[in-house]
Design a protein around this motif. Structure first.
Motif, mmCIF file in Angstrom:
data_model
loop_
_atom_site.group_PDB
_atom_site.id
_atom_site.type_symbol
_atom_site.label_atom_id
_atom_site.label_comp_id
_atom_site.label_asym_id
_atom_site.label_seq_id
_atom_site.Cartn_x
_atom_site.Cartn_y
_atom_site.Cartn_z
ATOM 1 N N UNK A 1 0.829 -1.211 0.000
ATOM 2 C CA UNK A 1 0.000 0.000 0.000
ATOM 3 C C UNK A 1 0.863 1.261 0.000
ATOM 4 N N UNK A 2 1.926 1.271 0.791
ATOM 5 C CA UNK A 2 2.803 2.441 0.838
ATOM 6 C C UNK A 2 3.515 2.622 -0.495
ATOM 7 N N UNK A 3 3.960 1.507 -1.084
ATOM 8 C CA UNK A 3 4.607 1.585 -2.393
ATOM 9 C C UNK A 3 3.641 2.144 -3.434
ATOM 10 N N UNK A 4 2.400 1.662 -3.410
ATOM 11 C CA UNK A 4 1.414 2.146 -4.373
ATOM 12 C C UNK A 4 1.097 3.623 -4.142
ATOM 13 N N UNK A 5 0.984 4.036 -2.886
ATOM 14 C CA UNK A 5 0.729 5.443 -2.599
ATOM 15 C C UNK A 5 1.845 6.332 -3.114
ATOM 16 N N UNK A 6 3.092 5.913 -2.869
ATOM 17 C CA UNK A 6 4.234 6.669 -3.360
ATOM 18 C C UNK A 6 4.250 6.680 -4.884
ATOM 19 N N UNK A 7 3.970 5.516 -5.478
ATOM 20 C CA UNK A 7 3.970 5.433 -6.935
ATOM 21 C C UNK A 7 2.883 6.282 -7.559
ATOM 22 N N UNK B 1 1.339 9.399 0.365
ATOM 23 C CA UNK B 1 1.018 10.551 -0.481
ATOM 24 C C UNK B 1 1.265 11.848 0.288
ATOM 25 N N UNK B 2 0.892 11.859 1.571
ATOM 26 C CA UNK B 2 1.071 13.053 2.395
ATOM 27 C C UNK B 2 2.544 13.398 2.562
ATOM 28 N N UNK B 3 3.385 12.394 2.842
ATOM 29 C CA UNK B 3 4.821 12.635 2.986
ATOM 30 C C UNK B 3 5.387 13.275 1.714
ATOM 31 N N UNK B 4 5.004 12.743 0.561
ATOM 32 C CA UNK B 4 5.506 13.290 -0.697
ATOM 33 C C UNK B 4 5.019 14.716 -0.918
ATOM 34 N N UNK B 5 3.753 14.955 -0.620
ATOM 35 C CA UNK B 5 3.206 16.302 -0.809
ATOM 36 C C UNK B 5 3.914 17.311 0.092
ATOM 37 N N UNK C 1 11.890 15.471 5.961
ATOM 38 C CA UNK C 1 10.669 14.675 5.830
ATOM 39 C C UNK C 1 11.035 13.298 5.285
ATOM 40 N N UNK C 2 10.576 12.221 5.911
ATOM 41 C CA UNK C 2 10.959 10.871 5.458
ATOM 42 C C UNK C 2 10.569 10.618 4.009
ATOM 43 N N UNK C 3 11.412 9.839 3.326
ATOM 44 C CA UNK C 3 11.132 9.419 1.954
ATOM 45 C C UNK C 3 10.349 8.114 2.022
ATOM 46 N N UNK C 4 9.116 8.080 1.514
ATOM 47 C CA UNK C 4 8.284 6.876 1.676
ATOM 48 C C UNK C 4 8.924 5.607 1.142
ATOM 49 N N UNK C 5 9.598 5.659 -0.010
ATOM 50 C CA UNK C 5 10.172 4.452 -0.582
ATOM 51 C C UNK C 5 11.302 3.887 0.279
#
Length: 728
Positions: free
Chosen positions: A370-376, A622-626, A639-643
């Motif tokens: 799920x986290x990978x898909x959100x980041x992707x 998605x929030x981390x990336x935004x 800010x942490x990198x989700x991947x």
């Protein structure tokens, strides 16, 4: 996003290459300056640069990297590809394939080897030339163009080892992945098993690995000269190669060689020493050293003395290592223990936590996905938007793309630098005919459409056709992102195709194989295209011909189609790949098969409340990336990198601790001597990674010979009943 694009090039940053491959980017301002100033478009040098060559009196006042090479004659593109370069590239390519396989099978994280390939290529050829000269033989001068060809061949070779799926989708087809998910699991059928065999793997790679090299060749001028994409890894490698071939650079290179040799020897010797204590049975040796206590060890927190991971940490920026540690604490320190307390309520008690998807293992795998898909989803959407917007702006001529290293002066366009003029002329002198690129892509596509359904009957010919139709669009977006930030989202696109093809094939057997094979097709296209553009950027900055770069990529790819399967076969035959208690657990392979199964069966596979947690963590990614994109760079870097954050969710924190140690070493070294740390840390990291990685060869030989380590070093609690028995 335009502000973020400008920030990413004012001072180049190191960033995550993709979800399982972490690539650093040049961090020295000199690397930015050496990349060129991004002058005005369409201006050709008057009379060319050749009028300066050999005329010292006319060079006065000329500044830039290329001023140091004015007296050096450029070899024709065919002479840039030498026999000695190809021999060295094959040797280094095999070594890099071994390192890639080892890391892929351990944790799925592959460090950058571009700079190491350039450095090692320089060392090998210089040693070759020096030895022949001392023996009285005359040799051709070693040029930076030849050095670039070696680097390009090696990168193309080990890229095949990564995109070949030897730790991911290809092993997801194997029996161990089928058994790990469970033979009784709906949708997981015996028809979806295809165990690795050397013959069909080589045929598969020859069918798909080279095609992506041609995809973006017609756009080389647009992406490198018109858009001025920086391609940070390619730029950093070019700066290194250029520096090697100047008098002062040669002196630095000799020191780097000394560092690399020392740490290579230390790493190799340490791996040999560790082998003696690794015994037979679970939890033996330094790799299972409970350095932070038994309780922490059971929750995957320990330093395992793996110098490959330490070396990888040296190459990573602090934010990546900190993201890994943060993810390990959140998952194994907080979330999994809390879910474990719900055993019997959220999921059936007594299930295997490392294999059964109905229990805690299901939460680990699907939250990870799920986290990978959100980041992707976020990055693909952002990249598509930015690409289309910037292309539109460029076409309308409203403003300059935010991709140049230095922006235009507000008072008008600055005069094009001498470096840019010289590089542009060489880059445009020997163009690769567009017909060659188009015909190469079409011919190889037709072959693949014919061959792939024969290898994987459930992968229909029209599935492959769809992949090759959308492949160029995805390849452009992916390469554009890599050119801006060094992010390579090939695995995100690959998982998208994996999910879609598996769902398309449907139930009844064969859907998993169709999805996994389709994933391999897409990943091969995207990675090869991005690598090609990175190396064209390196060639642009080292005055290497585009023709020699294309030839080097194709030759390196052909090498990889043979060397990658052969080196993988060492692991497959010498070790019990996929054994949850073994050395090479191949954890990512199970994840890829899980994504395919999810595409076939839908969300009915998930344990209680798992779907809600997946939605939540997808939103967090998605929030981390935004947040990272909206904050100024001085704050965004915290800010942490989700991947990076997500990887320990499934694997644990042991490797994150090793990498954090490596990153900490460089961090404090830079506080003491920043210039020395940045100059020599890549050589030290390469030595640690190569020494530990190449120990795999003698270890495999010992395994073939049935020679086992003499000692099993294992740690137990002080009150363990076994100790009382031994004491009596």
């Amino acid at each position: 996003m335009s502000n973020d694009g400008n920030r990413s090039h004012s001072v180049m940053r190191r960033a995550v290459h993709d979800d399982f491959s972490l690539h650093p980017v040049a961090t020295d301002d000199y690397a930015v300056k050496a990349a060129g100033n991004g002058g005005p478009e369409g201006i050709e040098p008057e009379g060319g640069f050749s009028k300066f060559a050999g005329k010292a009196d006319e060079r006065e006042g000329i500044e830039g990297t290329e001023a140091a090479f004015l007296d050096v004659e450029l070899p024709p593109w065919r002479e840039q590809i030498t026999l000695r370069a190809l021999v060295i590239a094959a040797i280094l390519g095999a070594a890099c394939c071994i390192i890639t396989h080892r890391l892929d099978l351990l944790i799925g994280i592959v460090p950058p080897l571009n700079i190491a390939a350039g450095l090692l290529g320089f060392i090998f050829i210089k040693t070759w030339v020096t030895a022949l000269t001392k023996m009285g033989f005359s040799t051709k001068p070693f040029t930076r163009q030849e050095n670039t060809v070696i680097q390009s061949c090696v990168v193309a070779c080990y890229a095949v080892a990564y995109t070949g799926g030897f730790g991911s989708y290809l092993l997801g087809m194997a029996t161990f992945a089928y058994e790990a998910i469970g033979p009784n699991r709906p949708g997981n059928t015996v028809q979806d098993i295809k165990n690795p065999q050397l013959g069909w793997i080589i045929g598969f790679l020859f069918t798909v690995a080279l095609l992506g090299t041609f995809v973006l060749v017609p756009l080389r001028k647009v992406m490198i000269i018109d858009y001025k994409l920086i391609f940070p890894s390619g730029t950093a490698t070019a700066v290194l190669i250029n520096s090697f071939h100047t008098p002062s650079g040669a002196k630095v290179a000799r020191k780097q060689v000394n560092y690399l040799g020392k740490y290579f020897s230390f790493s190799f010797a340490w791996s040999f020493f560790k082998w003696f204590f690794s015994g037979i049975g679970p939890n033996c040796g330094f790799d299972n050293f409970p350095s932070l206590g038994i309780k922490a060890f059971t929750n995957k927190f320990y330093f395992d003395f793996n110098l490959t991971f330490v070396g990888t940490g040296i190459l990573l920026p602090p934010i990546v290592s900190c993201s890994l540690i943060f993810g390990a604490v959140i998952s194994w320190g907080i979330m999994w223990p809390l879910i474990r307390r719900r055993e019997g309520e959220w999921y059936q008690a007594g299930l295997d936590e490392n294999r059964d998807f109905r229990g805690l293992f299901g939460y680990k795998v699907f939250i990870f996905i799920a986290i990978i898909l959100g980041d992707g989803i976020y990055n693909l959407s952002k990249l598509t938007f930015v690409t289309l917007r910037n292309v539109y702006i460029l076409r309308r001529g409203r403003q300059q793309l935010p991709t140049a290293v230095d922006n235009m002066s507000q008072k008008g366009e600055e005069e094009e630098s001498f470096d840019d003029k010289r590089r542009k002329e060489v880059f445009l002198q020997n163009p690769v005919p567009n017909g060659v690129a188009f015909s190469g892509y079409v011919v190889l596509s037709i072959i693949s459409i014919k061959v792939m359904p024969l290898m994987f009957p459930s992968l229909k010919w029209y599935y492959v056709l769809v992949a090759y139709v959308v492949g160029p669009l995805f390849a452009f977006c992916n390469a554009y992102g890599a050119g801006l930030t060094d992010f390579n989202l090939a695995t995100s696109y690959g998982k998208l195709i994996l999910f879609c093809f598996a769902a398309w094939a449907g139930k009844g057997g064969g859907g998993i194989l169709a999805g996994l094979a389709g994933c391999g097709v897409m990943m091969s296209i995207l990675v090869a295209a991005a690598v090609m553009m990175q190396d064209l950027k390196t060639g642009y900055l080292t005055l290497s011909s585009p023709k020699s770069m294309l030839a080097a990529q194709l030759i390196g790819g052909l090498m990889g189609c043979v060397l990658a399967p052969v080196t993988f076969w060492l692991f497959w035959t010498a070790y019990d790949i996929g054994d949850p208690n073994g050395t090479y657990k191949a954890p990512i392979a199970i994840l890829y098969r899980s994504v395919a199964l999810l595409g076939i069966e839908g969300f009915g596979l998930l344990p209680k409340h798992c779907l809600q947690l997946c939605y939540g963590w997808c939103a967090v990614a998605i929030l981390f990336n935004a947040i990272r994109d909206s904050l100024p760079s001085k704050f965004a870097r915290y800010v942490p990198i989700p991947m990076a954050f997500v990887i320990p969710f499934y694997l644990g924190g042991y490797f994150a601790i090793d990498m954090f140690v490596g990153t900490s070493i460089v961090y404090f070294w830079e506080r003491v001597n920043k210039k020395k740390a940045r100059t020599f840390s890549p050589a030290i990291a390469s030595g640690l990674i190569c020494g530990d990685g190449l120990w795999t060869i003698p270890a495999a030989i010992l395994s073939f010979a049935k020679v086992t380590p003499p000692i099993c070093m294992r740690f137990l609690r002080a009150k363990n009943p076994l100790l009382a028995t031994l004491g009596s």
